[in-house]
Design an enzyme around this catalytic site. Sequence first.
Site, PDB file in Angstrom:
ATOM      1  CD  GLU A 160      -0.999  -7.804   9.191  1.00 33.35           C
ATOM      2  OE1 GLU A 160      -2.058  -7.296   8.756  1.00 33.35           O
ATOM      3  OE2 GLU A 160      -0.503  -8.851   8.743  1.00 33.35           O
ATOM      4  CG  PHE A 173       5.311  -5.023   5.432  1.00 33.46           C
ATOM      5  CD1 PHE A 173       4.584  -4.364   6.401  1.00 33.46           C
ATOM      6  CD2 PHE A 173       6.072  -6.116   5.816  1.00 33.46           C
ATOM      7  CE1 PHE A 173       4.603  -4.760   7.722  1.00 33.46           C
ATOM      8  CE2 PHE A 173       6.103  -6.536   7.137  1.00 33.46           C
ATOM      9  CZ  PHE A 173       5.362  -5.856   8.103  1.00 33.46           C
ATOM     10  CE1 TYR A 223       4.985 -14.542   8.834  1.00 31.27           C
ATOM     11  CE2 TYR A 223       6.103 -13.103   7.266  1.00 31.27           C
ATOM     12  CZ  TYR A 223       4.940 -13.555   7.865  1.00 31.27           C
ATOM     13  OH  TYR A 223       3.731 -13.028   7.489  1.00 31.27           O
ATOM     14  CG  ASN A 244       4.794  -8.663   2.682  1.00 27.98           C
ATOM     15  OD1 ASN A 244       5.772  -8.911   3.352  1.00 27.98           O
ATOM     16  ND2 ASN A 244       3.748  -8.051   3.161  1.00 27.98           N
ATOM     17  CG  HIS A 275      -3.788 -12.791   1.398  1.00 28.94           C
ATOM     18  ND1 HIS A 275      -3.831 -14.026   2.008  1.00 28.94           N
ATOM     19  CD2 HIS A 275      -3.093 -11.981   2.241  1.00 28.94           C
ATOM     20  CE1 HIS A 275      -3.180 -13.973   3.157  1.00 28.94           C
ATOM     21  NE2 HIS A 275      -2.720 -12.737   3.322  1.00 28.94           N
ATOM     22  CE1 TYR A 283      -3.168  40.023   1.570  1.00 28.79           C
ATOM     23  CE2 TYR A 283      -3.745  38.138   2.932  1.00 28.79           C
ATOM     24  CZ  TYR A 283      -3.282  39.438   2.820  1.00 28.79           C
ATOM     25  OH  TYR A 283      -2.913  40.120   3.943  1.00 28.79           O
ATOM     26  NE  ARG A 298      -1.198  42.251  -2.147  1.00 31.39           N
ATOM     27  CZ  ARG A 298      -1.463  42.552  -0.874  1.00 31.39           C
ATOM     28  NH1 ARG A 298      -0.485  42.597   0.020  1.00 31.39           N
ATOM     29  NH2 ARG A 298      -2.692  42.817  -0.483  1.00 31.39           N
TER      30      ARG A 298
END
Length: 509
Positions: free
Chosen positions: A412, A326, A54, A192, A84, A277, A280
């Site tokens: 994905e 990834f 791959y 990646n 990309h 609060y 405190r």
Amino acid sequence: MSDLILVPNQATLSQLEQVWRQTGSVRLADSAHQGIAESAARIHAAANGSVPVYGVNTGFGKLASVRIAAEDTATLQRNLILSHCCGVGEPVEAQTVRLILVLKLLSLGRGASGVRPQIIALLQDMLARGVLPVIPSQGSVGASGDLAPLAHMAAVVIGEGRAVLDGSEMSGAKAGLSPVTLAAKEGLALINGTQVSTAFALVGLFQAFAAARAALVTSALSTDAIMGSTAPFLDEIHQLRGHRGQIVAARAIRDLMAGSEIRESHREGDARVQDPYCIRCQPQVTGACIDLLWQAARTLQIEANAATDNPLVLVQTDQIVSGGNFHAEPVAFAADQIALAIAEMGAIAQRRVALMVDPTLSHDLPPFLTPDPGLNSGLMIAEVTSAALMSENKHLANPCSTDSTPTSANQEDHVSMAAHGARRLLRMNANLSQILGIEAICAAAGVEFRAPLTTSAPLRAVIARLRAHVPALDQDRYLAPDLAEAARLVREDVLTGAVPGDLLAEVHP
């Protein structure tokens, strides 16, 4: 800064903060080079072999079943980078781009990504010469890596895209580099990974720790301003619970207030039994936030040193294995933790601001901390602004890690959303620094109204540092610049810099 030499899998958060805050050369230790070369040789052999691997001799994602001929390897990698480059939005800040480049170096330096030594050399050269890719901040879903933003980084490596050098933006081809022709898997190794998400989260972490230090200082000032009790900060109380952050927070507030004349003036005869609060329970709240930040820090240090691309080269067993490192789920969870801490530090600080401006609760401070109320509104609307910012941070603190959506034709099908989950921390920290800046202004005014009684020496030094930049508000004036300046003093650790270092030494990643 001089050359910073990093050992893959051993980089510290202190070193990474140095990368982010400073400029200069960063390079990998010589010990990393053998593993890098060995994994590159294994990829070269696979690219010229007959077995499908791959991303080496196949297409990507849903196209993984398409075989690619050896002679098309360079074209495949180039096409991957250019296709990309789909990021949008404002460019990532230069400091954070440096951090992204260094995180990519650390990941590749693990010797499991299959890139050649010349890729490492080029990234180091970019850092040394200050050539910073223009990386759009949006477009990653935080799984299969931060693909789009990292592609913009990788584009400059091959002489494409945009880069900034000496403050001027130019094409990657004109940045003075010697671009490379990518070999098998090198484009995939560059894009990646989780380096953009992790860099955003680290910046958010560094800023949140600065805010936590400031919050301890401003809360101590606020406690003295309203003549609050220090009894709730006794160490014995917090040891009985045992949380480290709570113990550290109580100690810091206790030490910051030690020697205050204001505190000593009401130990006896004070009709109030307990403080609200927001006074405190400061150690319990701010301390829990610090604990969350420490947890996130541990996760992010591991991730910063991780090999997170795919496939990975297991040199010792001579395997190239497709996996899912990834997926940025650990980073997404860390970012959500940091967001919760930021929101809660701001929430309790805002209540302290509200306490100080309210004459029914502030133990005799003038309304809205102005010496002439009615004619003057004082800090009335500064408190309103702090409420607006607190509310915005509450909204932004909603988890991003639970908001997966399928991408890439359902290949994905579960993603982390780590990139924007971490990116929002910048906005949240900006809001928090403004809230704490407003608290510092209010608390300093409150302490000054207690004259002739004085606060402790450390807190007097903080007030002096504030007053060097933000004068006291004796009558109404245009306040926006003062609020902005106070936020800067918080953000840049200027106020905490007035405090002896050992008082806040533990409040760091």
